[in-house]
Design a protein around this motif. Structure first.
Motif, PDB file in Angstrom:
ATOM      1  N   MET A 158       9.261 -34.315  39.886  1.00  0.00           N
ATOM      2  CA  MET A 158       8.954 -33.915  41.265  1.00  0.00           C
ATOM      3  C   MET A 158       9.414 -32.483  41.468  1.00  0.00           C
ATOM      4  O   MET A 158      10.455 -32.065  40.983  1.00  0.00           O
ATOM      5  N   ALA A 159       8.612 -31.671  42.217  1.00  0.00           N
ATOM      6  CA  ALA A 159       8.935 -30.258  42.412  1.00  0.00           C
ATOM      7  C   ALA A 159      10.210 -30.100  43.202  1.00  0.00           C
ATOM      8  O   ALA A 159      10.592 -30.950  43.999  1.00  0.00           O
ATOM      9  N   ALA A 160      10.886 -28.936  42.976  1.00  0.00           N
ATOM     10  CA  ALA A 160      12.126 -28.666  43.684  1.00  0.00           C
ATOM     11  C   ALA A 160      11.889 -28.699  45.173  1.00  0.00           C
ATOM     12  O   ALA A 160      10.938 -28.138  45.682  1.00  0.00           O
ATOM     13  N   GLY A 161      12.797 -29.331  45.915  1.00  0.00           N
ATOM     14  CA  GLY A 161      12.681 -29.400  47.359  1.00  0.00           C
ATOM     15  C   GLY A 161      11.835 -30.550  47.837  1.00  0.00           C
ATOM     16  O   GLY A 161      11.724 -30.789  49.029  1.00  0.00           O
ATOM     17  N   ALA A 162      11.167 -31.301  46.908  1.00  0.00           N
ATOM     18  CA  ALA A 162      10.297 -32.400  47.328  1.00  0.00           C
ATOM     19  C   ALA A 162      11.127 -33.635  47.611  1.00  0.00           C
ATOM     20  O   ALA A 162      12.242 -33.790  47.159  1.00  0.00           O
ATOM     21  N   ARG A 163      10.541 -34.546  48.392  1.00  0.00           N
ATOM     22  CA  ARG A 163      11.237 -35.780  48.717  1.00  0.00           C
ATOM     23  C   ARG A 163      10.350 -36.957  48.382  1.00  0.00           C
ATOM     24  O   ARG A 163       9.139 -36.816  48.190  1.00  0.00           O
ATOM     25  N   ALA A 164      10.965 -38.122  48.342  1.00  0.00           N
ATOM     26  CA  ALA A 164      10.200 -39.342  48.090  1.00  0.00           C
ATOM     27  C   ALA A 164       9.247 -39.578  49.240  1.00  0.00           C
ATOM     28  O   ALA A 164       9.487 -39.184  50.376  1.00  0.00           O
ATOM     29  N   PRO A 165       8.087 -40.257  49.003  1.00  0.00           N
ATOM     30  CA  PRO A 165       7.099 -40.379  50.065  1.00  0.00           C
ATOM     31  C   PRO A 165       7.570 -41.254  51.207  1.00  0.00           C
ATOM     32  O   PRO A 165       8.270 -42.220  51.038  1.00  0.00           O
ATOM     33  N   GLY A 166       7.475 -41.434  52.002  1.00  0.00           N
ATOM     34  CA  GLY A 166       7.728 -42.184  53.222  1.00  0.00           C
ATOM     35  C   GLY A 166       6.497 -42.070  54.241  1.00  0.00           C
ATOM     36  O   GLY A 166       5.398 -41.852  53.843  1.00  0.00           O
ATOM     37  N   TYR A 213       2.821 -21.340  40.513  1.00  0.00           N
ATOM     38  CA  TYR A 213       1.544 -22.052  40.462  1.00  0.00           C
ATOM     39  C   TYR A 213       1.664 -23.327  39.633  1.00  0.00           C
ATOM     40  O   TYR A 213       0.913 -24.285  39.871  1.00  0.00           O
ATOM     41  N   GLN A 214       2.597 -23.358  38.698  1.00  0.00           N
ATOM     42  CA  GLN A 214       2.842 -24.602  37.968  1.00  0.00           C
ATOM     43  C   GLN A 214       3.426 -25.649  38.909  1.00  0.00           C
ATOM     44  O   GLN A 214       3.006 -26.817  38.896  1.00  0.00           O
ATOM     45  N   ARG A 215       4.380 -25.235  39.769  1.00  0.00           N
ATOM     46  CA  ARG A 215       4.943 -26.176  40.750  1.00  0.00           C
ATOM     47  C   ARG A 215       3.882 -26.598  41.763  1.00  0.00           C
ATOM     48  O   ARG A 215       3.824 -27.761  42.173  1.00  0.00           O
ATOM     49  N   SER A 227       0.681 -26.830  41.231  1.00  0.00           N
ATOM     50  CA  SER A 227      -0.191 -27.782  40.549  1.00  0.00           C
ATOM     51  C   SER A 227       0.408 -29.181  40.546  1.00  0.00           C
ATOM     52  O   SER A 227      -0.289 -30.186  40.770  1.00  0.00           O
ATOM     53  N   GLU A 228       1.714 -29.280  40.316  1.00  0.00           N
ATOM     54  CA  GLU A 228       2.383 -30.581  40.324  1.00  0.00           C
ATOM     55  C   GLU A 228       2.345 -31.224  41.718  1.00  0.00           C
ATOM     56  O   GLU A 228       2.091 -32.427  41.863  1.00  0.00           O
ATOM     57  N   VAL A 229       2.594 -30.410  42.737  1.00  0.00           N
ATOM     58  CA  VAL A 229       2.574 -30.937  44.108  1.00  0.00           C
ATOM     59  C   VAL A 229       1.174 -31.412  44.474  1.00  0.00           C
ATOM     60  O   VAL A 229       1.006 -32.481  45.085  1.00  0.00           O
ATOM     61  N   LEU A 230       0.156 -30.655  44.102  1.00  0.00           N
ATOM     62  CA  LEU A 230      -1.208 -31.052  44.429  1.00  0.00           C
ATOM     63  C   LEU A 230      -1.601 -32.336  43.707  1.00  0.00           C
ATOM     64  O   LEU A 230      -2.319 -33.180  44.270  1.00  0.00           O
ATOM     65  N   ALA A 231      -1.151 -32.502  42.473  1.00  0.00           N
ATOM     66  CA  ALA A 231      -1.428 -33.748  41.754  1.00  0.00           C
ATOM     67  C   ALA A 231      -0.772 -34.929  42.461  1.00  0.00           C
ATOM     68  O   ALA A 231      -1.357 -36.020  42.557  1.00  0.00           O
ATOM     69  N   GLU A 232       0.443 -34.724  42.978  1.00  0.00           N
ATOM     70  CA  GLU A 232       1.114 -35.788  43.731  1.00  0.00           C
ATOM     71  C   GLU A 232       0.358 -36.101  45.022  1.00  0.00           C
ATOM     72  O   GLU A 232       0.254 -37.276  45.426  1.00  0.00           O
ATOM     73  N   CYS A 233      -0.177 -35.069  45.673  1.00  0.00           N
ATOM     74  CA  CYS A 233      -0.961 -35.294  46.894  1.00  0.00           C
ATOM     75  C   CYS A 233      -2.214 -36.116  46.596  1.00  0.00           C
ATOM     76  O   CYS A 233      -2.595 -36.988  47.396  1.00  0.00           O
ATOM     77  N   ASP A 234      -2.856 -35.833  45.468  1.00  0.00           N
ATOM     78  CA  ASP A 234      -4.030 -36.624  45.094  1.00  0.00           C
ATOM     79  C   ASP A 234      -3.662 -38.091  44.907  1.00  0.00           C
ATOM     80  O   ASP A 234      -4.374 -38.990  45.378  1.00  0.00           O
ATOM     81  N   LEU A 242      -4.245 -18.042  40.755  1.00  0.00           N
ATOM     82  CA  LEU A 242      -4.826 -19.383  40.876  1.00  0.00           C
ATOM     83  C   LEU A 242      -5.813 -19.643  39.746  1.00  0.00           C
ATOM     84  O   LEU A 242      -5.862 -20.749  39.178  1.00  0.00           O
ATOM     85  N   GLY A 243      -6.599 -18.606  39.414  1.00  0.00           N
ATOM     86  CA  GLY A 243      -7.543 -18.773  38.318  1.00  0.00           C
ATOM     87  C   GLY A 243      -6.845 -18.990  36.984  1.00  0.00           C
ATOM     88  O   GLY A 243      -7.234 -19.877  36.205  1.00  0.00           O
ATOM     89  N   LYS A 244      -5.815 -18.218  36.714  1.00  0.00           N
ATOM     90  CA  LYS A 244      -5.097 -18.362  35.446  1.00  0.00           C
ATOM     91  C   LYS A 244      -4.417 -19.722  35.336  1.00  0.00           C
ATOM     92  O   LYS A 244      -4.257 -20.254  34.233  1.00  0.00           O
ATOM     93  N   ALA A 245      -4.002 -20.281  36.481  1.00  0.00           N
ATOM     94  CA  ALA A 245      -3.327 -21.580  36.472  1.00  0.00           C
ATOM     95  C   ALA A 245      -4.309 -22.746  36.450  1.00  0.00           C
ATOM     96  O   ALA A 245      -3.882 -23.915  36.452  1.00  0.00           O
ATOM     97  N   GLY A 246      -5.600 -22.449  36.452  1.00  0.00           N
ATOM     98  CA  GLY A 246      -6.597 -23.514  36.439  1.00  0.00           C
ATOM     99  C   GLY A 246      -6.718 -24.245  37.763  1.00  0.00           C
ATOM    100  O   GLY A 246      -7.175 -25.391  37.801  1.00  0.00           O
ATOM    101  N   LEU A 247      -6.357 -23.563  38.871  1.00  0.00           N
ATOM    102  CA  LEU A 247      -6.362 -24.209  40.183  1.00  0.00           C
ATOM    103  C   LEU A 247      -7.536 -23.795  41.057  1.00  0.00           C
ATOM    104  O   LEU A 247      -7.561 -24.104  42.246  1.00  0.00           O
ATOM    105  N   SER A 248      -8.519 -23.108  40.463  1.00  0.00           N
ATOM    106  CA  SER A 248      -9.649 -22.639  41.254  1.00  0.00           C
ATOM    107  C   SER A 248     -10.970 -23.316  40.901  1.00  0.00           C
ATOM    108  O   SER A 248     -11.976 -23.082  41.568  1.00  0.00           O
ATOM    109  N   VAL A 249     -10.974 -24.135  39.874  1.00  0.00           N
ATOM    110  CA  VAL A 249     -12.217 -24.770  39.424  1.00  0.00           C
ATOM    111  C   VAL A 249     -12.208 -26.236  39.822  1.00  0.00           C
ATOM    112  O   VAL A 249     -11.329 -26.995  39.396  1.00  0.00           O
ATOM    113  N   PRO A 250     -13.144 -26.674  40.659  1.00  0.00           N
ATOM    114  CA  PRO A 250     -13.159 -28.078  41.073  1.00  0.00           C
ATOM    115  C   PRO A 250     -13.561 -28.989  39.926  1.00  0.00           C
ATOM    116  O   PRO A 250     -14.296 -28.590  39.015  1.00  0.00           O
ATOM    117  N   ALA A 251     -13.068 -30.207  39.988  1.00  0.00           N
ATOM    118  CA  ALA A 251     -13.390 -31.211  38.975  1.00  0.00           C
ATOM    119  C   ALA A 251     -14.300 -32.263  39.602  1.00  0.00           C
ATOM    120  O   ALA A 251     -14.031 -32.764  40.698  1.00  0.00           O
TER     121      ALA A 251
END
Length: 520
Positions: free
Chosen positions: A1-9, A120-122, A124-131, A158-167
Motif C-alpha cells: 500500500m502506498a505511503a500515507g494510504a489507509r485501509a478501506p472503510g 508515478y509508480q506510487r 500507479s499502485e493507488v490507481l490499481a487499488e481504486c480499480d 505519465l507516458g513513461k510510467a504507462g499511465l496514459s494508454v487505456p486498456a
C-alpha cells in the motif's frame, strides 16, 4: 500500500420580466459520470481549493458522481490520505452532501515531485487499488491544476510510467487549463509534449468562459430560433463589439501578469472563443466535432494583422495609472506588488478585426478588454444598420443609438434587444427601448462553469473544450500584434484607473464613424 494510504472503510428585470417555462432538470436525471478515478495534479494548490473541490461537492450533491468515482490528489506537499480528505472538506463551506462526505472519505493522496518516476509508480499502485476496491474500471481523468510550465513534464512522465494508454474499453483523459503556450511556437512545443503520451482525442483544453450559461446560449439563440438567423449577416449588421471589462487591478498577481498581459490572458482565449461561437456558420449537427469544425473555420477567416502600419492602425494597448476618487484612490499598475516600475505590459487591449467570409466581409469586429475599468461586464453586442428614413421623424431621432442585440455574459447573465419606440404623449418622439431576458427568470440555478467542465471531462463530451488547431489559429491572430508591441521601444499609452481605457481606443473606432457602447 502506498505511503500515507489507509485501509478501506423569479426576480424582475428592467421593463417587464420574462418567466421562462421549462421542466425541472438536474444532473441526476440528465448527466452522470461513469466510474473513474479523478486525479488532480496540484491537489494542494489554490485552484483546487477555490474552484475544483467546491465544484465537485456541488456535483456530488446533484447526484452526478456515483460511488464508483474516486478522488485522487497528487502534489509536492506531504500529506496522508486523511489529511487530504480533511483539506477537501474544509474547502467547502458548511456541511457537504452525503455523497461528498463519502467521496472525501475514500479520497487518496500521493505526494512527490512531478518529475520523479517514483511519484508515478506510487500513483500507479493507488490507481490499481481504486480499480479493485472502488470499481473505477481502469478509467482515469487527469486534471492538470498546476502552473503551466508543468503541463508538458507531467504528461511526459505519465507516458513513461504507462499511465496514459487505456486498456480495453477503459478511457484516459488529460484536462489542462489555459494558457496553452506563450505563443504559437511554444503552443506547438507543448502539444508535442502532450502528444508524446496522449492522442488529441484524450486532451481536453479548458476555457471556462465557454462553460458559462450565456456563452452556451449563443448556440440556442442562433440555431433554435428562426427569427435571428436571417439577419445574422453583413446585410443587416453594421458592426460587432465584444467587451470584457474588469474593475479590479492585478492585485497580488503582478508577477504573473508581468509575463502574461491582457492579450495573452483574455484576448487569445476568452475573446476569440466567444467571437467564434457568435459568428460561426451553422454546424451540420450538434455533434461536438461539427461545432468545433465551424469555430476553427471562423478563426481561419479572421485576417491576421501582419504589416506594422496595419497593426498600428487596428490594435491599441494601454496600461492603467493611478486614478479613481479622493475617497477611493486606486494604485497604478506599476505601483502593484511584483510589477517592474518601468513595465510596458499591457492591461488594456482594443482591436479592430475583419472576418473575411461570405457572411461577414465588410463588418468590423471591435474587441476590447481591460483592468481597472469603470464597470465589471462581459458582453457581445451586435449593432444593426440604421434605418434609411430617420428624417421621417424630424427632431426626434437625433442621437438615437442603432438597434442592437446584446448578450450579457456577466454579471447579469441574459439578453437585451434594443430598438426605437415612440415615447408616450401627444408629440411623436422616438427613443430607445429594451426587451430584456435574464437567466434569473429560470427556476433552475445556473451551474458554476467548473461544474460543467469537470462533468463534461468525466463524461467525455469535448464540445466546450479547445482543439489543437483552434489554439494554433488563435495564436496566429495575436502573435504579430504582440511582436510589434515588443519591438521598437514604443511607449505604451496610459489611462487612469476607473476610465474606459486610453484615448487611442476611442480613436480606433471613431475613424469608422462609430463609438464604443460603453465609453463614458
Amino acid at each position: 500500500m502506498a505511503a500515507g494510504a489507509r485501509a478501506p472503510g423569479s426576480k424582475p428585470v428592467r421593463g417587464r420580466s420574462i418567466r421562462a417555462s421549462s421542466r425541472c432538470m438536474n444532473a441526476t436525471t440528465d448527466r452522470r459520470s461513469p466510474p473513474c478515478a479523478l486525479v488532480i495534479f496540484g491537489a494542494s494548490g489554490d485552484l483546487t481549493a477555490r474552484k475544483l473541490l467546491p465544484a465537485l461537492a456541488r456535483l456530488a450533491g446533484y447526484g452526478a458522481l456515483p460511488t464508483e468515482v474516486t478522488l485522487v490528489g497528487v502534489a509536492r506537499t506531504p500529506m496522508t490520505d486523511d489529511e487530504f480528505a480533511d483539506r477537501c472538506r474544509r474547502s467547502v463551506s458548511g456541511d457537504g452532501p452525503p455523497r461528498w462526505e463519502d467521496l472525501t472519505a475514500a479520497a487518496r493522496y500521493v505526494s512527490g515531485d512531478y518529475d520523479d518516476p517514483a511519484t508515478y509508480q506510487r500513483l500507479s499502485e493507488v490507481l490499481a487499488e481504486c480499480d479493485q476496491r472502488n470499481g473505477t474500471a481502469g478509467n482515469r481523468v487527469y486534471y492538470f491544476a498546476t502552473p503551466p510550465r508543468l503541463f508538458g513534464p507531467i504528461a511526459v512522465s505519465l507516458g513513461k510510467a504507462g499511465l496514459s494508454v487505456p486498456a480495453g474499453d477503459s478511457f484516459i483523459r488529460a484536462v489542462i487549463e489555459k494558457p496553452f503556450g506563450w505563443d504559437e511556437t511554444s503552443a506547438r512545443e507543448l502539444y508535442a509534449e502532450l502528444s508524446s503520451a496522449f492522442v488529441e482525442d484524450q486532451i481536453f483544453r479548458i476555457d471556462h468562459y465557454l462553460a458559462k450559461e450565456t456563452v452556451q446560449n449563443l448556440l440556442a439563440l442562433r440555431f433554435a430560433n428562426s427569427i435571428f438567423e436571417p439577419i445574422w449577416n453583413r446585410t443587416w449588421v453594421d458592426n460587432v463589439q465584444i467587451t470584457v471589462a474588469e474593475t479590479l487591478g492585478v492585485g497580488e498577481r503582478g508577477g504573473f501578469y508581468e509575463t502574461t498581459g491582457a492579450m495573452r490572458d483574455i484576448v487569445q482565449n476568452h475573446v476569440l472563443q466567444v467571437l467564434s461561437l457568435f459568428l460561426m456558420e451553422p454546424p451540420t449537427s450538434f455533434h461536438s466535432e461539427a461545432i468545433r469544425d465551424e469555430k476553427v473555420k471562423l478563426l481561419r477567416a479572421i485576417r491576421p494583422l501582419d504589416e506594422e502600419a496595419e497593426i498600428a492602425a487596428n490594435a491599441v494597448r494601454g496600461q492603467y495609472t493611478r486614478g479613481g476618487t479622493r475617497e477611493d484612490l486606486m494604485p497604478g499598475y506599476r505601483d502593484e506588488p511584483g510589477v517592474d516600475p518601468l513595465s510596458a505590459t499591457e492591461t488594456f487591449v482594443a482591436m479592430r478585426l475583419e472576418v473575411q467570409n461570405w457572411r461577414w466581409t465588410g463588418v468590423p469586429v471591435y474587441v476590447r478588454t481591460g483592468k481597472r475599468l469603470p464597470a465589471r461586464l462581459t458582453e457581445v453586442a451586435m449593432q444593426f444598420h440604421r434605418p434609411p428614413q430617420l428624417p421621417l421623424f424630424p427632431g426626434t431621432a437625433e442621437g438615437l443609438e442603432p438597434d442592437a442585440l446584446i448578450v450579457r455574459v456577466q454579471p447579469d447573465e441574459g439578453l437585451s434587444l434594443r430598438f426605437g419606440a415612440k415615447v408616450p404623449g401627444h408629440a411623436f418622439r422616438v427613443q430607445k427601448a429594451s426587451m430584456d431576458f435574464s437567466y434569473e427568470s429560470f427556476e433552475e440555478q445556473s451551474p458554476d462553469a467548473y461544474e460543467r467542465v469537470i462533468l463534461d471531462a468525466l463524461i467525455g463530451d469535448p464540445t466546450l473544450f479547445i482543439r489543437a488547431d483552434e489554439v494554433a489559429r488563435s495564436w496566429r491572430i495575436v502573435d504579430p500584434v504582440m511582436q510589434y508591441w515588443a519591438g521598437g521601444g514604443r511607449p505604451i499609452p496610459l489611462y487612469q484607473a476607473a476610465t474606459w481605457g486610453p484615448s487611442e481606443a476611442d480613436a480606433l473606432i471613431a475613424r469608422d464613424g462609430r463609438r464604443w457602447r460603453h465609453s463614458a
